[in-house]
Design a protein around this motif. Sequence first.
Motif, PDB file in Angstrom:
ATOM      1  N   HIS A 392       0.685  -1.257   0.181  1.00  0.00           N
ATOM      2  CA  HIS A 392       0.007   0.096   0.093  1.00  0.00           C
ATOM      3  C   HIS A 392       0.869   1.207  -0.158  1.00  0.00           C
ATOM      4  O   HIS A 392       1.995   1.071   0.242  1.00  0.00           O
ATOM      5  CB  HIS A 392      -0.877  -0.122   1.253  1.00  0.00           C
ATOM      6  N   CYS A 393       0.041   2.263  -0.410  1.00  0.00           N
ATOM      7  CA  CYS A 393       0.851   3.709  -0.383  1.00  0.00           C
ATOM      8  C   CYS A 393       1.418   3.781   0.876  1.00  0.00           C
ATOM      9  O   CYS A 393       0.656   3.934   1.876  1.00  0.00           O
ATOM     10  CB  CYS A 393       0.176   4.812  -1.120  1.00  0.00           C
ATOM     11  N   SER A 394       2.690   4.761   0.982  1.00  0.00           N
ATOM     12  CA  SER A 394       3.245   5.284   2.186  1.00  0.00           C
ATOM     13  C   SER A 394       2.173   6.630   2.559  1.00  0.00           C
ATOM     14  O   SER A 394       1.808   7.191   1.842  1.00  0.00           O
ATOM     15  CB  SER A 394       4.493   5.607   1.900  1.00  0.00           C
ATOM     16  N   PRO A 395       2.007   6.478   3.926  1.00  0.00           N
ATOM     17  CA  PRO A 395       1.272   7.889   4.357  1.00  0.00           C
ATOM     18  C   PRO A 395       2.226   9.080   4.451  1.00  0.00           C
ATOM     19  O   PRO A 395       3.216   9.023   4.088  1.00  0.00           O
ATOM     20  CB  PRO A 395       1.018   7.496   6.001  1.00  0.00           C
ATOM     21  N   LEU A 396       1.370  10.140   4.396  1.00  0.00           N
ATOM     22  CA  LEU A 396       2.104  11.451   4.478  1.00  0.00           C
ATOM     23  C   LEU A 396       2.220  12.019   5.850  1.00  0.00           C
ATOM     24  O   LEU A 396       1.107  11.802   6.630  1.00  0.00           O
ATOM     25  CB  LEU A 396       1.409  12.432   3.529  1.00  0.00           C
ATOM     26  N   ILE A 397       3.249  12.702   6.471  1.00  0.00           N
ATOM     27  CA  ILE A 397       3.103  13.442   7.592  1.00  0.00           C
ATOM     28  C   ILE A 397       3.385  15.020   7.411  1.00  0.00           C
ATOM     29  O   ILE A 397       4.335  15.254   6.573  1.00  0.00           O
ATOM     30  CB  ILE A 397       4.293  12.822   8.683  1.00  0.00           C
ATOM     31  N   ILE A 398       2.457  15.796   7.675  1.00  0.00           N
ATOM     32  CA  ILE A 398       2.557  17.039   7.560  1.00  0.00           C
ATOM     33  C   ILE A 398       2.589  17.933   9.032  1.00  0.00           C
ATOM     34  O   ILE A 398       2.042  17.426   9.860  1.00  0.00           O
ATOM     35  CB  ILE A 398       1.728  17.809   6.794  1.00  0.00           C
ATOM     36  N   GLY A 399       3.154  18.944   9.189  1.00  0.00           N
ATOM     37  CA  GLY A 399       3.292  19.811  10.042  1.00  0.00           C
ATOM     38  C   GLY A 399       3.863  21.133   9.824  1.00  0.00           C
ATOM     39  O   GLY A 399       4.252  21.470   8.528  1.00  0.00           O
ATOM     40  N   PRO A 400       3.923  21.823  10.916  1.00  0.00           N
ATOM     41  CA  PRO A 400       4.675  23.195  10.602  1.00  0.00           C
ATOM     42  C   PRO A 400       5.987  23.315   9.815  1.00  0.00           C
ATOM     43  O   PRO A 400       6.577  24.237   9.205  1.00  0.00           O
ATOM     44  CB  PRO A 400       4.658  23.925  12.217  1.00  0.00           C
ATOM     45  N   GLY A 401       6.773  22.237  10.209  1.00  0.00           N
ATOM     46  CA  GLY A 401       8.053  22.399   9.605  1.00  0.00           C
ATOM     47  C   GLY A 401       8.337  21.304   8.589  1.00  0.00           C
ATOM     48  O   GLY A 401       9.641  21.162   8.043  1.00  0.00           O
ATOM     49  N   ARG A 402       7.455  20.561   8.206  1.00  0.00           N
ATOM     50  CA  ARG A 402       7.682  19.367   7.289  1.00  0.00           C
ATOM     51  C   ARG A 402       6.434  19.067   6.728  1.00  0.00           C
ATOM     52  O   ARG A 402       5.259  19.123   6.991  1.00  0.00           O
ATOM     53  CB  ARG A 402       8.296  18.216   7.844  1.00  0.00           C
ATOM     54  N   ALA A 403       6.537  18.151   5.334  1.00  0.00           N
ATOM     55  CA  ALA A 403       5.613  17.634   4.639  1.00  0.00           C
ATOM     56  C   ALA A 403       6.381  16.549   3.848  1.00  0.00           C
ATOM     57  O   ALA A 403       6.897  16.714   2.821  1.00  0.00           O
ATOM     58  CB  ALA A 403       4.975  18.651   3.602  1.00  0.00           C
ATOM     59  N   GLU A 404       6.187  15.439   4.123  1.00  0.00           N
ATOM     60  CA  GLU A 404       7.066  14.355   3.680  1.00  0.00           C
ATOM     61  C   GLU A 404       6.391  13.083   3.835  1.00  0.00           C
ATOM     62  O   GLU A 404       5.589  12.789   4.609  1.00  0.00           O
ATOM     63  CB  GLU A 404       8.503  14.179   4.363  1.00  0.00           C
ATOM     64  N   ALA A 461      -0.726  18.546   0.115  1.00  0.00           N
ATOM     65  CA  ALA A 461      -0.347  18.589   1.881  1.00  0.00           C
ATOM     66  C   ALA A 461       0.776  19.695   2.167  1.00  0.00           C
ATOM     67  O   ALA A 461       0.188  20.020   3.362  1.00  0.00           O
ATOM     68  CB  ALA A 461       0.255  17.060   2.152  1.00  0.00           C
ATOM     69  N   ALA A 462       1.541  19.781   1.597  1.00  0.00           N
ATOM     70  CA  ALA A 462       2.454  21.082   1.822  1.00  0.00           C
ATOM     71  C   ALA A 462       1.680  22.508   1.964  1.00  0.00           C
ATOM     72  O   ALA A 462       2.283  23.373   2.506  1.00  0.00           O
ATOM     73  CB  ALA A 462       3.478  21.152   1.306  1.00  0.00           C
ATOM     74  N   SER A 463       0.616  22.713   1.121  1.00  0.00           N
ATOM     75  CA  SER A 463       0.086  23.951   0.834  1.00  0.00           C
ATOM     76  C   SER A 463      -1.309  24.011   1.834  1.00  0.00           C
ATOM     77  O   SER A 463      -2.153  24.888   1.283  1.00  0.00           O
ATOM     78  CB  SER A 463      -0.255  23.969  -0.635  1.00  0.00           C
ATOM     79  N   VAL A 464      -1.348  23.172   2.539  1.00  0.00           N
ATOM     80  CA  VAL A 464      -2.441  23.264   3.702  1.00  0.00           C
ATOM     81  C   VAL A 464      -2.261  24.698   4.163  1.00  0.00           C
ATOM     82  O   VAL A 464      -1.342  24.918   4.835  1.00  0.00           O
ATOM     83  CB  VAL A 464      -2.630  22.171   4.693  1.00  0.00           C
ATOM     84  N   PRO A 465      -3.259  25.634   4.189  1.00  0.00           N
ATOM     85  CA  PRO A 465      -3.275  26.768   4.901  1.00  0.00           C
ATOM     86  C   PRO A 465      -3.001  26.846   6.526  1.00  0.00           C
ATOM     87  O   PRO A 465      -3.454  25.798   7.012  1.00  0.00           O
ATOM     88  CB  PRO A 465      -4.658  27.833   4.711  1.00  0.00           C
ATOM     89  N   ARG A 466      -2.325  27.547   6.995  1.00  0.00           N
ATOM     90  CA  ARG A 466      -1.920  27.585   8.668  1.00  0.00           C
ATOM     91  C   ARG A 466      -3.065  27.501   9.218  1.00  0.00           C
ATOM     92  O   ARG A 466      -3.055  26.827  10.360  1.00  0.00           O
ATOM     93  CB  ARG A 466      -0.873  28.760   8.768  1.00  0.00           C
ATOM     94  N   ASP A 477     -10.631  18.198   3.111  1.00  0.00           N
ATOM     95  CA  ASP A 477     -11.219  18.900   2.125  1.00  0.00           C
ATOM     96  C   ASP A 477     -10.155  19.685   1.371  1.00  0.00           C
ATOM     97  O   ASP A 477     -10.370  19.783   0.060  1.00  0.00           O
ATOM     98  CB  ASP A 477     -12.286  20.025   2.713  1.00  0.00           C
ATOM     99  N   HIS A 478      -9.164  20.241   1.723  1.00  0.00           N
ATOM    100  CA  HIS A 478      -8.017  21.048   1.136  1.00  0.00           C
ATOM    101  C   HIS A 478      -7.295  20.145   0.134  1.00  0.00           C
ATOM    102  O   HIS A 478      -7.243  20.381  -1.084  1.00  0.00           O
ATOM    103  CB  HIS A 478      -7.166  21.938   1.830  1.00  0.00           C
TER     104      HIS A 478
END
Length: 504
Positions: A392-404, A461-466, A477-478
């Motif tokens: 299965h596809c790897s999950p994404l982790i996003i936060g204030p300092g990363r999106a990977e 994922a990296a462009s999610v508004p703050r 939704d974004h």
Amino acid sequence: MTTPHPPKVAGISPLAPAPAHTSAPAVPTPATAPETAPAAPSASAVSPAPPAPCTLVQDRLAGWVSDLTTLHELTERLARTADLDDALREVLRAGASLVGAGRGLVTLHGDGDAGHPVTVALGLGRADLGHIETIPHGHGQDHGEDHDPGSAAPGSYVRLLDDLPPVGDRSGTAHPDIPGEDDLDPRHREVAARLGYAASYAVPLESPASSPNTESNPPPAAGRIGAAVWLYDEPAEPTRRQRHLAGLYCGYATEHLARLLELTHARETVAALYEELLPTRLPRVPGVRLAVRHRPGPRGGGDWYDALPLPEGALGLAIGGITGSGPEAVAAVGRLRASLRAYAVMEGEDPVAVLSDLELLLRVTEPTRAATALFAYCEPAERKVVVAGAGHCSPLIIGPGRAEYVETSLSAPLGMLACWEAPSVDIAPEPGETLLFYSDGLLHRTGDTMDRAFTRLHSAAASVPRAARTDPDAIADHVLRTVLPEDASPADGEDVILLVAHFT
């Protein structure tokens, strides 16, 4: 002198004039008259020669060929429609061209519990349909007469279809001059004047009469499933030929629409069953907030997800997919998800063991299927997540300092190898970070190659508004709005699942 044109036959081009070499009969002269050439008769004494019988036959044959060609083209276009709404719009367009009308509507009534009436309009808006629905029942009858309910389209709420002929008669009903009909309900004339139509022609959507029930010729079972009505801007009435063609076309359209109705009802049943097999609500576990978005495919795909509370405040998150679609795949999803829940309760701290048990069950119970799965054991209080994946596809982790993307080990899907096993991966999400689990249908519906689809998902994922990064619903939704184009359509019946876990 101009030769008068004979009348048209069946609405086709006029008959050909008499051949030019056909001469008028000679005028006899008395025997005693001198042998001189007879005087040319005056123009008023010469009548046009009648058309040759072969010309009449040729014109009739030409008309039949033209009608058959028209019906063949229209029915071919209808046969290419695979969606009920598209088929209904095609019926309206074809019928409008056959009877010479500009607007119309078609309605299909539900069969028992099969659903509510389905209405599609051509050249009419929602407000126009609302006005039409206010026409009283039996608008084609005198106010003092009882309206025959058997002549109406069963289940119809469109009053223009109330005075159809009885079942078995597909000739249709015409109102050639609505403003001039004295016995018409005043409300009908008012609605006609408001919408700007002066005549109507309604045809039942009814299959031809049943043939003898034989193995080689089974009787059609569609019956009368609805009706269509076309509206004229001026007083008008379809000719006998137009009625005949419209009746033939609507008879064929009824069979096609009945098949699509049955298919649509079956898909809705599968989709309802599919939704019942997935979680009806997400659990509430301290330290983590969940959100999910699910867009089912048209044929009921095999993607699934789960979120279940585990002992000692832990949380199990799962997502996966199974090969195939339709009722069989939905049933397999139910068995797979129920088994994973049992394994997660028994040995959830070891995601590899959970997927190993699931793989063994799959090989025994579903030997012809393969499945992908990803299971995550979360301890929100400890900020600890252990993930194991099987194809299965790897999950994404996003936060204030990363999106990977999380670097999970590369492994085959379940059921592809004699024995599945792959190492797990530990993740330590910080407060305010979010994990995104998704089905591969999200990538396929983009229409891009997989590399570009992964890039698009990462950018979303990296462009999610703050301001939205603390709300898992807003994040979901974004991502969907950014990844999927507005005209994205289901690819091969696949589902789209996006499971969001935000750690507080």
